[in-house]
Each structure stands twice: as structure tokens, then as C-alpha cells.
Design a protein around this motif. Structure first.
Motif, PDB file in Angstrom:
ATOM      1  N   MET A  24     -15.322  43.152  24.199  1.00 45.19           N
ATOM      2  CA  MET A  24     -15.113  44.568  24.327  1.00 45.19           C
ATOM      3  C   MET A  24     -15.105  44.931  25.794  1.00 45.19           C
ATOM      4  N   LYS A  25     -15.735  44.289  26.678  1.00 49.21           N
ATOM      5  CA  LYS A  25     -15.619  44.746  28.134  1.00 49.21           C
ATOM      6  C   LYS A  25     -14.182  44.493  28.792  1.00 49.21           C
ATOM      7  N   HIS A  26     -13.437  43.604  28.267  1.00 54.27           N
ATOM      8  CA  HIS A  26     -11.911  43.235  28.691  1.00 54.27           C
ATOM      9  C   HIS A  26     -11.094  44.049  27.799  1.00 54.27           C
ATOM     10  N   SER A  27     -11.136  45.334  27.813  1.00 57.39           N
ATOM     11  CA  SER A  27     -10.424  45.966  27.377  1.00 57.39           C
ATOM     12  C   SER A  27     -10.029  47.487  27.860  1.00 57.39           C
ATOM     13  N   PHE A  28      -8.885  47.834  27.759  1.00 51.88           N
ATOM     14  CA  PHE A  28      -8.363  48.954  28.701  1.00 51.88           C
ATOM     15  C   PHE A  28      -9.178  50.307  28.419  1.00 51.88           C
ATOM     16  N   ILE A  29      -9.261  50.400  27.149  1.00 54.62           N
ATOM     17  CA  ILE A  29     -10.096  51.650  26.891  1.00 54.62           C
ATOM     18  C   ILE A  29     -11.396  51.770  27.246  1.00 54.62           C
ATOM     19  N   TYR A  30     -12.209  50.608  27.396  1.00 53.88           N
ATOM     20  CA  TYR A  30     -13.692  50.522  27.586  1.00 53.88           C
ATOM     21  C   TYR A  30     -13.680  50.746  29.288  1.00 53.88           C
ATOM     22  N   ILE A  31     -12.757  50.238  29.701  1.00 51.70           N
ATOM     23  CA  ILE A  31     -12.694  50.115  31.499  1.00 51.70           C
ATOM     24  C   ILE A  31     -12.520  51.525  31.872  1.00 51.70           C
TER      25      ILE A  31
END
Length: 695
Positions: A352-359
Motif C-alpha cells: 500500500m505504501k508504495h503506490s502513487f495514490i497513497y503517496i
């Protein structure tokens, strides 16, 4: 065996081979699936069909013919019937007239919106009579076209033989129309007078038959008859084709199962070993591909699936088997690399943390939080004033909920402010032990924590001041007692010397005076050294010290004291050299103080253990002995000035040795601790390891 397994199970070569196996098995399964679903027209059921008469193929061979015959007999009947408008229903005519009436409303000058509907409809019938007739003729032409297409289709049937009739109109490709004639063929289906005759009997068990030809229910059982017969030649050709298709389907299904099992096993193994160097390895090895954001990765995977479907649909059925491999292999290879990248992130717990939306969301939330946290109360008020109306506008449909939340938030903040206000009032009035309790993580909670920190500091300052006063009192008491004792003896013996004439007595008195004066000098020297050590004014010259050699040399120098105390020393140390960074003179002075303490207070005839060991960037010297006195005081009290293990204060010494040792060790950047466990006394010296050594 285990070593070989560890060597090859996670090797790069093994992973590449398993990767290739996954692609080959996946492609093989796709090709087998395509062979059955597309080339064999999705006829998976053929694998489980007993024989041709139980098959879907048997029903499909006659389905089209029965449908056309039923439509001709029930809907069109004959060309004369179509020409006489027998096929045109009232609904079709009504719809055609409605379309023309809309045109009449829009374009005709005869249409009067103020007139009644009946009047307008009458005018419509007069003006559009010709167009209505043309529309009717067009419907007849359309039906005639379909009728002749159906006739042309059934004329192409040579097999199977058929005969249908409603008593007036008959359609047949057989020389005879008697039922008995059709029953002479090896297979037939006869429908007449509410009865059906099927031969052979296996046809009755065909689960596809009546679901696929349900439109036969439109036949009138009283007047309509339908005979279908299958010739020997027709059956033989279709049975042979069905057997060939079944054999090919069975082969494809076996291939599909085999490739699927191989794909699942190899894929699962690849998931287990990917990203790690062994099964016990907890660290995940990420690749450059893993820098791609996971949500973009998933989008690419979906795009590859879409691309594969589009390319496969663009290929004609005749060439699809030849193009499956060239299309599937590259797409599957890229897709598998993307999927394995997702697997590595799942193992690394960064899916989850390495997703563009999450960032993006995290940075936006962090920005809002930082602005809110770092800003003043005025800035936060401005943000609240601006943000709340925006929130109201965005959540207007739940306006009562928003108002309720705002009221709850305001009430919570007011209670927090009141708690701080009341707490500060209590602390101001002298209750420095009061703690302000404010929950949450907002500005008020930080303010309460800061105030509590101030009160904690005040409490510590008060406690330290009280402790300092107590220590000063004990210091004065102990110094007065320890100095007064030898001083009193000196005064007494000086007075005795004045009145003594016996030379032997005078010599004895002088010996006592010398002993007491030396005792007084030792105490004053120790007091002076303790003051210097605690102030840190002693010069320190750090150098490389071989601690094992220093200890051996030092124990040799105090061997007479060891024998006098009847102690046995046991020293444990590593075989290699152990170097530490210290001032040799001060370090030995510290060790000497510890040994002096052992000589005075250790149980006679007991053992003393000295352990030298490495621990990270430090060297540990541990001294352990059994005390001759009951150690009924704490470690902190033993470290205080003028404190000794025997509370009766009958032993020699100033009681400053451990305190001096602690100060001397600390100015050499070390640590000194003592531990008491029953009668076991342990002193531990931590010194920094010499950085220039390669230990």
C-alpha cells in the motif's frame, strides 16, 4: 543434502528456469483453452458425452432446420398468405400508423392542435391514406423477403429428411410423406397429435434437445405434423466427426489440466523464493523494477490483459491456434515480472505504501498536518474558518452530522482548555505534584505535557535539593566523626606525653601518634582527591592499554594484601589481546580502589572473580566477591560519600573509594556500576575499546 538445497533453491539460475516454466505452462494452458473454447466452439461438454445421440452436436445438426420449418409453418405458411396480409399483425400496423401520425403532426397544415384527437385522426387518414398503404405494402415485401430466404435455406438441406404440414401447406425434401416411411431410417423424430416419437431411445436422454428446440411449442398439435429422419450416410459422417472432436477435446482438456497443474506448482514455488536468498531469509531483495508504483503496476497488468484480448480477437479463427504462442509469450512474460514485483512488495509489507495514490494522499495529509501543527493559534483559526465552510459545502447532504461533529470538537477543546487552566491554578498555589491530564495529540495536549514536564522538573529539583541537603548533613556528620576520632586520640596521647617519663611508654605513645596522624592524613588526602575527581579538574591522558597485562601486573603488586586477606583470585579473559582507551594511572587508581574495597570487606577465605570481556565498542571489567558483612543498603547508598558496607564504621578507610572510582572512570569516558545481590557484591567498569586495534 540440506546445504545443496539451500544452494540451489533460491539461486538466480533456479529462479530463471522456474520463470520460464511458469510462462511455458501458462501459455500451454491458454492454447489448450483456446483449442476447446474457440476452435471447438466452447464444447467442453463433449468430453463427458456418452455417444453422438447424447451430444450437443446431434441437436445442433437439426436445430436450424427445425427452427426454419416451424417459422414457415406457423408464421408465414405460404406466399399467398403473406400477400393477403396474413402475416401482418394489428400491432405492426398500429406502430406504422403512429410513426406516420407523428410526421402528420410535425409537417401537415391540416393538423389543428385545438381540434379533438378524433378529428385530427380523421384528417390524418384522409391525407396519409396513400402513405399508409405504402407502409403496409412494405411490410408485406419484408415478410416475402424473409419467407423466400427461409425457403432457400430449407431447399439446401439434403440431409436430414423432413416433412411438415398444417393440412394445407406442406414443406418437404422427401419423396414420401408417410410416417411409416420416415420410421424406416436409423434415426428419426416424429411430432404429431400431441405425441412425439424419438429413435433411438438415447435421444430422449439428450439434455440439450428440448431446451434448444423449445420453439416447437408454437406448433398446433391438432393440425401440424413434423417428421425428421436421419439417413445412414448422414449419421456415419456426423458420428465420425463427433468422435474426432471428442478425442481432440479430451486431449486438449488433459493438456489444459496438466499445464494448469504445472503452472500452479511452478508459480507458487516462484512466489515462495522470489525476493529472498533462502527460506530463512527475512530481508526482501528488491529490484529496479520494484521502483514502479504498485497502482501503476496493476494498471499495466490490466492493460496487458486488454491488449491480449484485443490481439486475439483481431486474429481469425482459422489462424488463432498459430498466433496464440507469439502473442501470449511476450505479454505473459512482462505480466509475470510485474506480478512478481507486486509479490515482493507484499512480502516487504510495502504494497500500500508504495503506490502513487497513497503517496499523494500521504503528502497532502502531511502538508495539512504540518501546516496545522507548525502554525500559530491564529493560523489554525484561519484554516478552521476557511476549511469549515468548504467542508459544509462538500457535505451539505449530511449537514446535521457536520454540525454535530463541529459541536463535539469545540466542546472537547473547551474541556481541554479548562483542564489546563485548573491545573495551572493548582500548581501556582503550590501543588507541584499535580499532573494535568489532556487526551489526544493536539496543541492543548502538547501544552499540558510541557506544563507537566515543568512540574516534573520542579519535583526533581526539589528532590535533588533535599537529597543534597541530606548528603551535606551526612557529609558533615561523617567527616566530623571520622576526623574527630584520630584527632581526639592525638590530643589525648600528646597530653599523656607531657606527663610521662618512662622511655618505653613515650615510644609507644609516639607510635600511636604516628599511626593516628597517618590515618588523619589519608582521610584528608582522600577527601581532597574526591573533591578533585568530582570536579573533573584532574588531567587525563588517554592511551592504548593492554588491560590483561595491567591486571596481571597490578595483582602481582598487591599479592601480599591478597595473602593477608586469605582470598583466592580467579581471572577470566579472552585468549587474544584486549586493548582499551584509558589513562593508565587513573585506571589503575580506580581498580586499586575497587581491590582495596574487596580487601577490606570480602569474606576471608572466599574467592574473588575478575572477568574481562568484549561487548560491542566497550570492554567490561567485572569484580565479584562475597561480602563479610550483611549488605543491607542499596547500590546508590554505597556510592555516596563516606558510606561503608559496615554500618558500625569499625573498619579502616574513608568510605570514599567507590565514589572516587566512579568519578575517575567517568572522566575517562567510561562507566562504573555496582550491584548487590544478597551477600554478593559486584563492581563493573565499562571502558571504551581502543579504536586503533583490529580485534
Amino acid at each position: 543434502m540440506d546445504t545443496k538445497l539451500k544452494k540451489y533453491s533460491h539461486s538466480l539460475v533456479t529462479k530463471i528456469l522456474v520463470f520460464i516454466m511458469v510462462i511455458l505452462c501458462f501459455t500451454g494452458a491458454i492454447k489448450a483453452f483456446v483449442d476447446v473454447v474457440i476452435i471447438r466452439d466452447s464444447n467442453f461438454s463433449i468430453v463427458f458425452e456418452k455417444d453422438y445421440f447424447h451430444s450437443l452436436s446431434f441437436v445442433q445438426e437439426s436445430e436450424g432446420l427445425i427452427s426454419d420449418l416451424t417459422t414457415l409453418l406457423t408464421e408465414y405458411k405460404s406466399e399467398e398468405n403473406i400477400v393477403n396480409s396474413g402475416t401482418i399483425s394489428e400491432e405492426e400496423l398500429r406502430l406504422a400508423e403512429e410513426n406516420l401520425f407523428y410526421d402528420f403532426q410535425a409537417n401537415s397544415l391540416q393538423y389543428n392542435p385545438d381540434a379533438s384527437e378524433a378529428k385530427n385522426h380523421e384528417m390524418f387518414q384522409e391525407e396519409y391514406a396513400e402513405k399508409i398503404g405504402q407502409q403496409k405494402e412494405q411490410l408485406i415485401k419484408d415478410d416475402l423477403k424473409v419467407y423466400h430466404q427461409l425457403l432457400q435455406r430449407i431447399e439446401e438441406y439434403k440431409d436430414p429428411l423432413f416433412y411438415v404440414s398444417d393440412g394445407v401447406t406442406t414443406y418437404t425434401n422427401s419423396a414420401k410423406g408417410e410416417k411409416e416411411y420416415f420410421k424406416t431410417y436409423p434415426s428419426y423424430m416424429l411430432f404429431e397429435n400431441y405425441k412425439r416419437e424419438l429413435y433411438p431411445k438415447e435421444i430422449e436422454e439428450n439434455q440439450h434437445l428440448f431446451s434448444r428446440i423449445s420453439y416447437m411449442d408454437e406448433l398446433d398439435p391438432e393440425s401440424h405434423v413434423m417428421y425428421i429422419a436421419f439417413t445412414e450416410k448422414f449419421l456415419q459422417e456426423n458420428i465420425t466427426e463427433w468422435k474426432d472432436n471428442k478425442a481432440a477435446a479430451v486431449k486438449s482438456v488433459y493438456r489444459l489440466i496438466g499445464f494448469s497443474i504445472g503452472f500452479i506448482l511452478s508459480f507458487v514455488y516462484l512466489i515462495l523464493v522470489i525476493g529472498r536468498k533462502s527460506f530463512k531469509d527475512e530481508e526482501v531483495q528488491l529490484h529496479p523494477l520494484d521502483k514502479l508504483y504498485n497502482d501503476i503496476n496493476i494498471a499495466l497488468c490490466l492493460g496487458l490483459i486488454t491488449l491480449w484480448v484485443v490481439l486475439m480477437e483481431a486474429v481469425t479463427i482459422g489462424n488463432i491456434s498459430r498466433w496464440v504462442l507469439p502473442i501470449t509469450v511476450p505479454i505473459a512474460s512482462v505480466g509475470l515480472m510485474l506480478v512478481l514485483s507486486l509479490v515482493r512488495h507484499i512480502k516487504n509489507r510495502t504494497f500500500m505504501k508504495h503506490s502513487f495514490i497513497y503517496i499523494l494522499l500521504y503528502k497532502f495529509a502531511s502538508f495539512i498536518r504540518d501546516v496545522y501543527a507548525s502554525g500559530s493559534v491564529g493560523l489554525k483559526t484561519v484554516l478552521l474558518v476557511i476549511g469549515y465552510p468548504i467542508l459544509i459545502a462538500l457535505t451539505f447532504f449530511i449537514f446535521p452530522v457536520t454540525i454535530g461533529f463541529a459541536a463535539w470538537f469545540a466542546l472537547k477543546k473547551i474541556k481541554s482548555f479548562q483542564a489546563i487552566q485548573e491545573g495551572v491554578e493548582k500548581i501556582k498555589n503550590g501543588d507541584i505534584h499535580h499532573s494535568i491530564e489532556v487526551s489526544g495529540k493536539g496543541e492543548f495536549s502538547r501544552l499540558a505535557a510541557n506544563i507537566n514536564s515543568i512540574t516534573d522538573g520542579l519535583n526533581k529539583a526539589v528532590d535533588n535539593e533535599l537529597k543534597s541537603e541530606r548528603l551535606k548533613t551526612e557529609l558533615i556528620t561523617n567527616v566530623s566523626h571520622d576526623i574527630r576520632t584520630p584527632l581526639t586520640s592525638i590530643i589525648t596521647y600528646v597530653d599523656l606525653l607531657k606527663h610521662e617519663n618512662d622511655p618505653s611508654k613515650i615510644a609507644e605513645y609516639i607510635e600511636v601518634l604516628e599511626q593516628k596522624s597517618k590515618r588523619l592524613k589519608v582521610m584528608t588526602d582522600d577527601l581532597f582527591e574526591a573533591a578533585k575527581a568530582s570536579s573533573g579538574n584532574i588531567p587525563v591522558h588517554l592511551e592504548k592499554i593492554d588491560i590483561v597485562s595491567l591486571m596481571n601486573q597490578g595483582l602481582g603488586e598487591v599479592s601480599d594484601k591478597i595473602e593477608e586477606a586469605e582470598l583466592t583470585f580467579k581471572m577470566n579473559h579472552p585468549q587474544e589481546k584486549v586493548y582499551l582507551s584509558a589513562d593508565g594511572r587513573l585506571l589503575w587508581r580506580s581498580i586499586e580502589n575497587v581491590l582495596s574495597n574487596i580487601f577490606k570487606y570480602a569474606l576471608k577465605g572466599s574467592r574473588v572473580y575478575i572477568d574481562i570481556e568484549k561487548k560491542g565498542n566497550e570492554i567490561l571489567l567485572t569484580f565479584k566477591n562475597i561480602s563479610a558483612y550483611e549488605l543491607n543498603i542499596s547500590e546508590e547508598e554505597l556510592m555516596e560519600r563516606f558510606t561503608r558496607g559496615d554500618e558500625s564504621r569499625l573498619s579502616e578507610g574513608s568510605g570514599l573509594g567507590l565514589s572516587i572510582t566512579k568519578s575517575l572512570i567517568e572522566i575517562q569516558k567510561g562507566r562504573f556500576l555496582i550491584q548487590v545481590d544478597g551477600d554478593l557484591f559486584k563492581a563493573v567498569i565499562y571502558m571504551p575499546k581502543y579504536k586503533g586495534s583490529h580485534q
